[in-house]
Design a protein around this motif. Structure first.
Motif, short mmCIF file in Angstrom:
data_model
loop_
_atom_site.label_atom_id
_atom_site.label_comp_id
_atom_site.label_asym_id
_atom_site.label_seq_id
_atom_site.Cartn_x
_atom_site.Cartn_y
_atom_site.Cartn_z
N LEU A 83 0.87 -1.18 0.00
CA LEU A 83 0.00 0.00 0.00
C LEU A 83 0.90 1.23 0.00
N ILE A 84 0.71 2.10 -0.98
CA ILE A 84 1.50 3.33 -1.04
C ILE A 84 0.54 4.50 -0.85
N GLN A 85 0.78 5.30 0.17
CA GLN A 85 -0.02 6.51 0.37
C GLN A 85 0.35 7.54 -0.69
N SER A 86 -0.54 8.49 -0.93
CA SER A 86 -0.32 9.46 -2.01
C SER A 86 0.92 10.32 -1.76
N SER A 87 1.30 10.45 -0.50
CA SER A 87 2.48 11.27 -0.17
C SER A 87 3.79 10.49 -0.28
N GLN A 88 3.69 9.20 -0.51
CA GLN A 88 4.89 8.36 -0.56
C GLN A 88 5.31 8.11 -2.01
N ARG A 89 6.59 7.72 -2.16
CA ARG A 89 7.12 7.44 -3.49
C ARG A 89 7.27 5.94 -3.73
N GLU A 90 7.52 5.19 -2.66
CA GLU A 90 7.68 3.76 -2.85
C GLU A 90 7.48 3.02 -1.53
N GLN A 91 7.24 1.70 -1.68
CA GLN A 91 7.14 0.80 -0.55
C GLN A 91 7.82 -0.51 -0.94
N THR A 92 8.43 -1.14 0.06
CA THR A 92 9.15 -2.39 -0.19
C THR A 92 8.69 -3.45 0.80
N SER A 93 8.58 -4.68 0.28
CA SER A 93 8.30 -5.82 1.14
C SER A 93 9.00 -7.03 0.55
N GLY A 94 10.09 -7.45 1.19
CA GLY A 94 10.83 -8.60 0.68
C GLY A 94 11.35 -8.36 -0.72
N ARG A 95 10.97 -9.25 -1.63
CA ARG A 95 11.42 -9.12 -3.03
C ARG A 95 10.56 -8.17 -3.86
N LEU A 96 9.58 -7.56 -3.24
CA LEU A 96 8.67 -6.67 -3.95
C LEU A 96 8.98 -5.21 -3.64
N ASN A 97 8.93 -4.39 -4.69
CA ASN A 97 9.08 -2.95 -4.52
C ASN A 97 8.06 -2.27 -5.40
N ALA A 98 7.26 -1.39 -4.83
CA ALA A 98 6.27 -0.65 -5.60
C ALA A 98 6.61 0.82 -5.54
N SER A 99 6.52 1.48 -6.68
CA SER A 99 6.76 2.92 -6.75
C SER A 99 5.49 3.63 -7.18
N LEU A 100 5.42 4.90 -6.84
CA LEU A 100 4.26 5.71 -7.21
C LEU A 100 4.74 7.08 -7.69
N ASP A 101 4.30 7.46 -8.89
CA ASP A 101 4.49 8.81 -9.40
C ASP A 101 3.10 9.37 -9.64
N LYS A 102 2.57 10.04 -8.60
CA LYS A 102 1.18 10.47 -8.65
C LYS A 102 0.94 11.49 -9.75
N SER A 103 1.89 12.39 -9.95
CA SER A 103 1.68 13.47 -10.92
C SER A 103 1.54 12.94 -12.34
N SER A 104 2.26 11.85 -12.63
CA SER A 104 2.16 11.28 -13.98
C SER A 104 1.16 10.14 -14.05
#
Lengths: 115, 115
Positions: free
Chosen positions: A49-70
């Motif tokens: 879960l990535i909040q709108s103010s965050q850029r990324e979150q990591t869990s083990g082998r998983l990494n999620a990024s968020l670029d809200k503006s784009s």
């Protein structure tokens, strides 16, 4: 109306590869973005879960990024394993002036990791 | 309970029959959502409760669909005079607090087939 698109629709790779799943959304006014995993015949399991103010979150082998503006998010899976085979769904939670804040889902990426 | 529990897991209904699908959210969870997932698609939002109040029912596809959560815990989704296009997985989800920030937990779904 918020629309969520996931690319590719399906992906098959050999075990051990690193891979990237893509998600795009049309309305950047979101509270958060969530990545889920769905196994056949099962419900959804929340991965990140990535909040709108965050850029990324990591869990083990998983990494999620968020670029809200784009309006984009990526899910990176490192050193893939056959057990990672599943459908991966991206969902955004909209902001609203009142009432409910349901999730808007993409159609998912069907991932197969070949042993 | 430990997770979101849904029953029945599988239901075959004759066209025109009424069905009721039950959801037991995680204990103490305030928010409860219902989603409809057609084969090969992502889940589509149906309705949302905060405690016993139904704050958003904008996703219910017709007036044959009705949901309730009278005591703010267990919820029932009722479909009257079922039609073939109602065939789908109906997913229930809950989260600890109201919108916007918390992880949403899904049940394994109720698989409805209308024949």
């Amino acid at each position: 109306k918020q629309e969520v698109t996931q690319i590719p629709a399906a992906l098959s790779v050999p075990e051990g590869e690193n891979l990237v799943l893509n998600c795009s959304f049309t309305d950047s006014a979101i509270y958060n973005l969530q990545w889920f995993r769905q196994d056949p015949g099962k419900g959804l399991t929340s991965l990140l879960l990535i909040q709108s103010s965050q850029r990324e979150q990591t869990s083990g082998r998983l990494n999620a990024s968020l670029d809200k503006s784009s309006g984009r998010s990526t899910l990176y899976i490192a050193a893939s394993q056959p057990g990672d085979s599943a459908t991966y769904l991206c969902a955004v939670r909209r902001r609203s002036g009142g009432g409910a804040d349901g999730l808007t889902f993409g159609k998912g990426t069907h991932l197969i990791i070949q042993p | 309970g430990a997770g979101v529990s849904q029953s029945p897991r599988y239901k075959v209904a004759k066209r025109g029959q009424d069905v009721a699908l039950r959801c037991d959210p995680i204990s103490g969870h305030v928010s409860l959502f219902w989603y409809q997932q057609a084969l090969g698609q992502g889940p589509e939002f149906l309705t949302y409760f905060q405690n016993e109040a139904q704050l958003d029912k904008s996703g219910l596809p017709s007036d044959r669909f009705f949901a309730e959560r009278p005591e703010g815990s267990v919820s029932t989704l009722k479909i009257q005079r079922t039609q073939q296009e109602d065939s789908a997985v109906y997913l229930c989800a809950s989260s600890l607090e109201g919108p916007p920030g918390n992880t949403i937990y899904f049940g394994e779904g109720s698989w409805l087939t209308v024949v």
